[in-house]
Design a protein around this motif. Structure first.
Motif, PDB file in Angstrom:
ATOM      1  N   SER A 152       0.863  -1.200   0.000  1.00 17.21           N
ATOM      2  CA  SER A 152       0.000   0.000   0.000  1.00 17.21           C
ATOM      3  C   SER A 152       0.893   1.242   0.000  1.00 17.21           C
ATOM      4  O   SER A 152       2.092   1.161   0.312  1.00 17.21           O
ATOM      5  CB  SER A 152      -0.874   0.016   1.259  1.00 17.21           C
ATOM      6  OG  SER A 152      -0.022   0.030   2.391  1.00 17.21           O
ATOM      7  N   GLN A 212       2.694   9.548   0.023  1.00 20.33           N
ATOM      8  CA  GLN A 212       2.817   9.018  -1.342  1.00 20.33           C
ATOM      9  C   GLN A 212       1.494   9.166  -2.099  1.00 20.33           C
ATOM     10  O   GLN A 212       1.467   9.518  -3.275  1.00 20.33           O
ATOM     11  CB  GLN A 212       3.261   7.552  -1.274  1.00 20.33           C
ATOM     12  CG  GLN A 212       4.662   7.412  -0.702  1.00 20.33           C
ATOM     13  CD  GLN A 212       4.985   6.025  -0.206  1.00 20.33           C
ATOM     14  OE1 GLN A 212       4.126   5.152  -0.120  1.00 20.33           O
ATOM     15  NE2 GLN A 212       6.238   5.794   0.176  1.00 20.33           N
ATOM     16  N   GLY A 260      11.275   8.888   7.540  1.00 26.29           N
ATOM     17  CA  GLY A 260      10.754   7.519   7.446  1.00 26.29           C
ATOM     18  C   GLY A 260       9.336   7.426   6.957  1.00 26.29           C
ATOM     19  O   GLY A 260       8.722   6.368   6.991  1.00 26.29           O
ATOM     20  N   SER A 261       8.795   8.531   6.426  1.00 29.87           N
ATOM     21  CA  SER A 261       7.379   8.500   5.983  1.00 29.87           C
ATOM     22  C   SER A 261       7.251   8.085   4.520  1.00 29.87           C
ATOM     23  O   SER A 261       6.154   8.027   3.985  1.00 29.87           O
ATOM     24  CB  SER A 261       6.741   9.876   6.189  1.00 29.87           C
ATOM     25  OG  SER A 261       7.501  10.859   5.510  1.00 29.87           O
ATOM     26  N   GLY A 262       8.402   7.853   3.854  1.00 28.30           N
ATOM     27  CA  GLY A 262       8.321   7.326   2.480  1.00 28.30           C
ATOM     28  C   GLY A 262       8.434   8.377   1.401  1.00 28.30           C
ATOM     29  O   GLY A 262       7.877   8.243   0.321  1.00 28.30           O
ATOM     30  N   LYS A 263       9.182   9.454   1.668  1.00 34.76           N
ATOM     31  CA  LYS A 263       9.289  10.547   0.675  1.00 34.76           C
ATOM     32  C   LYS A 263       9.969  10.087  -0.609  1.00 34.76           C
ATOM     33  O   LYS A 263       9.641  10.547  -1.698  1.00 34.76           O
ATOM     34  CB  LYS A 263      10.041  11.716   1.296  1.00 34.76           C
ATOM     35  CG  LYS A 263       9.266  12.430   2.414  1.00 34.76           C
ATOM     36  CD  LYS A 263       9.944  13.693   2.897  1.00 34.76           C
ATOM     37  CE  LYS A 263      11.173  13.419   3.718  1.00 34.76           C
ATOM     38  NZ  LYS A 263      10.897  12.736   4.990  1.00 34.76           N
ATOM     39  N   THR A 264      10.917   9.165  -0.508  1.00 32.45           N
ATOM     40  CA  THR A 264      11.646   8.751  -1.719  1.00 32.45           C
ATOM     41  C   THR A 264      10.681   8.183  -2.748  1.00 32.45           C
ATOM     42  O   THR A 264      10.642   8.609  -3.897  1.00 32.45           O
ATOM     43  CB  THR A 264      12.724   7.707  -1.366  1.00 32.45           C
ATOM     44  OG1 THR A 264      13.505   8.191  -0.267  1.00 32.45           O
ATOM     45  CG2 THR A 264      13.626   7.433  -2.554  1.00 32.45           C
ATOM     46  N   ASP A 300      18.661   5.153   5.463  1.00 33.81           N
ATOM     47  CA  ASP A 300      17.542   4.258   5.748  1.00 33.81           C
ATOM     48  C   ASP A 300      18.073   2.851   5.968  1.00 33.81           C
ATOM     49  O   ASP A 300      18.446   2.166   5.021  1.00 33.81           O
ATOM     50  CB  ASP A 300      16.573   4.264   4.554  1.00 33.81           C
ATOM     51  CG  ASP A 300      15.416   3.307   4.818  1.00 33.81           C
ATOM     52  OD1 ASP A 300      15.286   2.320   4.065  1.00 33.81           O
ATOM     53  OD2 ASP A 300      14.713   3.498   5.814  1.00 33.81           O
ATOM     54  N   ARG A 347      16.326   8.132  12.352  1.00 34.53           N
ATOM     55  CA  ARG A 347      16.979   6.914  11.821  1.00 34.53           C
ATOM     56  C   ARG A 347      16.270   5.670  12.351  1.00 34.53           C
ATOM     57  O   ARG A 347      16.544   4.564  11.899  1.00 34.53           O
ATOM     58  CB  ARG A 347      18.457   6.881  12.196  1.00 34.53           C
ATOM     59  CG  ARG A 347      19.335   7.962  11.556  1.00 34.53           C
ATOM     60  CD  ARG A 347      19.020   8.237  10.127  1.00 34.53           C
ATOM     61  NE  ARG A 347      18.207   9.432  10.010  1.00 34.53           N
ATOM     62  CZ  ARG A 347      17.324   9.627   9.010  1.00 34.53           C
ATOM     63  NH1 ARG A 347      17.130   8.730   8.103  1.00 34.53           N
ATOM     64  NH2 ARG A 347      16.622  10.731   8.945  1.00 34.53           N
ATOM     65  N   ARG A 396      10.940   4.053  11.568  1.00 30.68           N
ATOM     66  CA  ARG A 396      10.675   4.378  10.157  1.00 30.68           C
ATOM     67  C   ARG A 396       9.576   3.486   9.605  1.00 30.68           C
ATOM     68  O   ARG A 396       9.378   2.361  10.065  1.00 30.68           O
ATOM     69  CB  ARG A 396      11.962   4.239   9.338  1.00 30.68           C
ATOM     70  CG  ARG A 396      13.042   5.202   9.817  1.00 30.68           C
ATOM     71  CD  ARG A 396      14.376   4.956   9.148  1.00 30.68           C
ATOM     72  NE  ARG A 396      14.356   5.307   7.727  1.00 30.68           N
ATOM     73  CZ  ARG A 396      14.410   6.539   7.258  1.00 30.68           C
ATOM     74  NH1 ARG A 396      14.465   7.535   8.078  1.00 30.68           N
ATOM     75  NH2 ARG A 396      14.410   6.775   5.972  1.00 30.68           N
ATOM     76  N   ALA A 397       8.886   4.008   8.597  1.00 33.83           N
ATOM     77  CA  ALA A 397       7.835   3.229   7.903  1.00 33.83           C
ATOM     78  C   ALA A 397       6.826   2.654   8.886  1.00 33.83           C
ATOM     79  O   ALA A 397       6.377   1.520   8.753  1.00 33.83           O
ATOM     80  CB  ALA A 397       8.461   2.114   7.074  1.00 33.83           C
TER      81      ALA A 397
HETATM   82  N1  LIG Z   1       4.396   2.312   0.908  1.00 37.57           N
HETATM   83  C1  LIG Z   1       5.326   1.741   1.667  1.00 37.57           C
HETATM   84  N2  LIG Z   1       5.062   0.599   2.320  1.00 37.57           N
HETATM   85  C2  LIG Z   1       6.006   0.029   3.106  1.00 37.57           C
HETATM   86  N3  LIG Z   1       7.258   0.521   3.308  1.00 37.57           N
HETATM   87  C3  LIG Z   1       7.546   1.670   2.661  1.00 37.57           C
HETATM   88  C4  LIG Z   1       6.615   2.333   1.816  1.00 37.57           C
HETATM   89  N4  LIG Z   1       7.215   3.454   1.327  1.00 37.57           N
HETATM   90  C5  LIG Z   1       8.467   3.474   1.836  1.00 37.57           C
HETATM   91  N5  LIG Z   1       8.663   2.415   2.635  1.00 37.57           N
HETATM   92  C6  LIG Z   1       9.878   2.121   3.402  1.00 37.57           C
HETATM   93  O1  LIG Z   1       9.982   3.116   4.413  1.00 37.57           O
HETATM   94  C7  LIG Z   1      11.363   3.389   4.700  1.00 37.57           C
HETATM   95  C8  LIG Z   1      11.577   4.890   4.709  1.00 37.57           C
HETATM   96  O2  LIG Z   1      11.368   5.383   3.392  1.00 37.57           O
HETATM   97  P1  LIG Z   1      12.157   6.689   2.916  1.00 37.57           P
HETATM   98  O3  LIG Z   1      13.619   6.497   3.128  1.00 37.57           O
HETATM   99  O4  LIG Z   1      11.698   7.070   1.584  1.00 37.57           O
HETATM  100  O5  LIG Z   1      11.651   7.748   4.018  1.00 37.57           O
HETATM  101  P2  LIG Z   1      11.955   9.324   4.034  1.00 37.57           P
HETATM  102  O6  LIG Z   1      10.687  10.003   4.347  1.00 37.57           O
HETATM  103  O7  LIG Z   1      12.664   9.704   2.781  1.00 37.57           O
HETATM  104  O8  LIG Z   1      12.935   9.402   5.285  1.00 37.57           O
HETATM  105  P3  LIG Z   1      14.063  10.521   5.557  1.00 37.57           P
HETATM  106  O9  LIG Z   1      13.346  11.833   5.784  1.00 37.57           O
HETATM  107  O10 LIG Z   1      14.777  10.025   6.756  1.00 37.57           O
HETATM  108  O11 LIG Z   1      14.923  10.560   4.322  1.00 37.57           O
HETATM  109  C9  LIG Z   1      12.165   2.673   3.633  1.00 37.57           C
HETATM  110  O12 LIG Z   1      12.729   1.510   4.210  1.00 37.57           O
HETATM  111  C10 LIG Z   1      11.142   2.266   2.579  1.00 37.57           C
HETATM  112  O13 LIG Z   1      11.477   1.038   1.968  1.00 37.57           O
END
Ligand SMILES: Nc1ncnc2c1ncn2[C@@H]1O[C@H](COP(=O)(O)OP(=O)(O)OP(=O)(O)O)[C@@H](O)[C@H]1O
Length: 511
Positions: free
Chosen positions: A50, A55, A79-83, A400, A425, A428-429
């Motif tokens: 999901s 996202q 860790g909220s999934g911005k990438t 991550d 760190r 996350r997620a």
């Molecule tokens: N939809 C999803 N479902 C499950 N896991 C996810 C999902 N999207 C991202 N993740 C996981 O969540 C973790 C954090 O994702 P990401 O590094 O993009 O966070 P971030 O918001 O960029 O964090 P930061 O601000 O520290 O860079 C990663 O391990 C990624 O694989």
């Protein structure tokens, strides 16, 4: 974790009405409108079933009615999934045009972060026939050039004519490039055939850090080189309402006041950070068009929901002992210990390894080591061969690593941003995590006049980019008693070898 407080700092007009991504619920992949089935399959292979709120919100503002019309700034927790929030829509929209040229550029502050983001693109882009390149320092630029630029084929019998070679238009062999600023500028200045003329999407990840650090003015160079006057090589597929089906967007669709009849630049900019700057002078460098701000909640910085924050009050000279006791209690769990500088990282790592009594592998991770060593250590940490990483701030923003259960601030971070990125760190997620901060007594209770000073500064200042941690910590971060330590006493015993000297504490460890 922290009570919500309206933003009391004057900010740029477009930052005053952010879209709160918490309005969007987590959405199962099968219900994500217009998601390419090949991408859905690639996500499932990554174990993703999901999309997180940020996202989904990004999807609505890019693939949905938002239709990439506006530049987007995302300020959502670590860790909220911005990438994936930016990678997914970019890959989807690029896959609708069958043409190979450099159309998306993602810029990050460090090599490790760039390698980490490239892995995410590598997991989804090939599924829809797109190619991803990397351009980072501390690797051979010649190797990168061969991977980024399609060299004209010279078959064995043809007579080599330099004129022919010049005529052959060197083509980019990647659609998406993940780069660090320094190496990006190297390619812009020296690599034949490297062109940004067809660039459509620019992502600046960890924006506040990149804007703070001057890198040969890469940003104006990219903006200037990508705004070629010519018509774009390809037209976006027109989105007709019927295609949107259940896609909705919180904000009014269409151009808002002040942007009517303004031509849309071809270059869409996506700014990502957990601590996005509000400094108008820094944001002006981005030349944002009709920017939209996506935030999470109404606090400026938000810690992950499942993060538990603890503080341990101790005297400076006893800090190493407190750390040893804490690590003994956290044995078997992955932990990152932060110090305030590269030197103290080095010293603390040496001290803990000299101590030798801790049944876990402890390694230093800082710019004292060569990149090759750092990458090897990071890999070992990911694989669990190293259990405790002693790190400096510079090395870990955005990093991550799955399964990090604890973050320990051996030295108090001097700014809230540093605290947010360190604590981020872990937890996350949506997973649980703990953050311990070792504080001296004077670091905890600020003199009242200092609190008053901060308050006055906050009320009248244009923006308070960084308020000091104790104020933030005491006034907003709720901490709980770490009961297992409350009555913990360290006995005073020194053995003959003098290797270990544990002092008796005059009082139980207060938390
Ligand atoms: N939809 C999803 N479902 C499950 N896991 C996810 C999902 N999207 C991202 N993740 C996981 O969540 C973790 C954090 O994702 P990401 O590094 O993009 O966070 P971030 O918001 O960029 O964090 P930061 O601000 O520290 O860079 C990663 O391990 C990624 O694989």
């Amino acid at each position: 974790m922290s009570e919500s407080r309206p933003m009391s700092i004057p900010v740029l007009p477009w930052m005053r009405n952010p879209v709160d991504v918490e309005h969007f619920n987590e959405c199962p992949l099968v219900l994500v409108p217009r998601l390419d089935p090949r991408l859905a399959e690639a996500l499932q292979k990554m174990g993703i079933t999901s999309l997180f709120s940020v996202q989904v919100a990004m999807w609505m503002e890019t693939i949905g009615p938002g239709a990439f019309e506006r530049d987007i700034c995302v300020n959502s927790p670590t860790g909220s999934g911005k990438t994936l929030a930016y990678a997914l829509p970019i890959v989807q929209i690029l896959s609708t045009q069958k043409i190979r040229c450099l159309r998306a550029l993602v810029v990050l502050p460090t090599r490790d972060l760039a390698l980490q983001v490239k892995e995410v693109f590598d997991a989804i882009a090939p599924a829809v026939g797109l190619s991803v390149g990397i351009a980072v320092g501390q690797s051979f630029i010649a190797d990168e050039v061969t991977k980024l630029i399609t060299q004209p084929r010279l078959d064995m019998i043809s007579i080599f004519d330099p004129e022919d070679w010049r005529q052959t238009k060197l083509q980019s062999s990647v659609d998406i490039l993940v780069a660090t600023p320094g190496r990006l500028m190297d390619h812009i200045n020296t690599t034949k055939g490297f062109s940004l003329e067809h660039l459509r999407y620019l992502v600046v990840d960890e924006t506040d850090r990149l804007l703070r650090e001057a890198y040969q003015s890469w940003l104006p160079a990219v903006i200037q080189l990508s705004c070629s006057k010519g018509l774009s090589l390809f037209k976006e597929p027109a989105i007709v309402p019927s295609m949107l089906n259940s896609l909705t967007t919180i904000r009014r669709v269409g151009v808002e006041r002040g942007f009517k009849d303004k031509s849309y630049p071809r270059l869409v900019k996506l700014m990502m950070s957990a601590t996005l700057t509000q400094d108008p002078s820094k944001l002006s460098q981005l030349c944002l068009h009709h920017p939209l701000l996506l935030t999470s909640g109404d606090r400026r910085y938000k810690l992950p929901e499942k993060l538990e924050a603890y503080k341990i009050i101790c005297e400076s000279k006893l800090k190493p002992l407190y750390l040893v006791v804490l690590l003994q209690d956290l044995i078997g769990e992955k932990s990152i210990v932060f110090t305030s500088s590269v030197e103290s990282t080095h010293r603390l790592s040496k001290l803990l390894n000299l101590f030798g009594e801790l049944p876990c592998k402890i390694r230093e991770y800082s710019s004292f080591q060569h990149q090759f060593v750092r990458s090897k250590r990071l890999k070992a940490f990911r694989e669990g061969k190293i259990e405790v990483l002693i790190a400096s701030d510079a090395m870990t923003r955005g990093m991550d690593v799955e399964g990090v259960k604890n973050v320990i601030n051996y030295d108090m971070p001097s700014y809230v941003k540093a605290f947010v990125h360190r604590a981020g760190r872990t937890a996350r997620a949506g997973h649980k995590g703990r953050c311990f901060t070792l504080l001296r007594k004077d670091e905890v209770t600020l003199p009242i006049y200092f609190l008053l000073l901060i308050y006055i500064f906050k009320v009248y200042s244009i923006y308070v980019a960084n308020i000091s941690l104790p104020f933030y910590f005491n006034s907003t971060v709720k901490y709980k008693l770490w009961s297992r330590y409350r009555d913990k006493r360290i006995q005073n015993e020194s053995n003959t070898k003098g290797k270990r000297k544990i002092l008796k504490l005059r009082h139980p460890i207060q938390i």
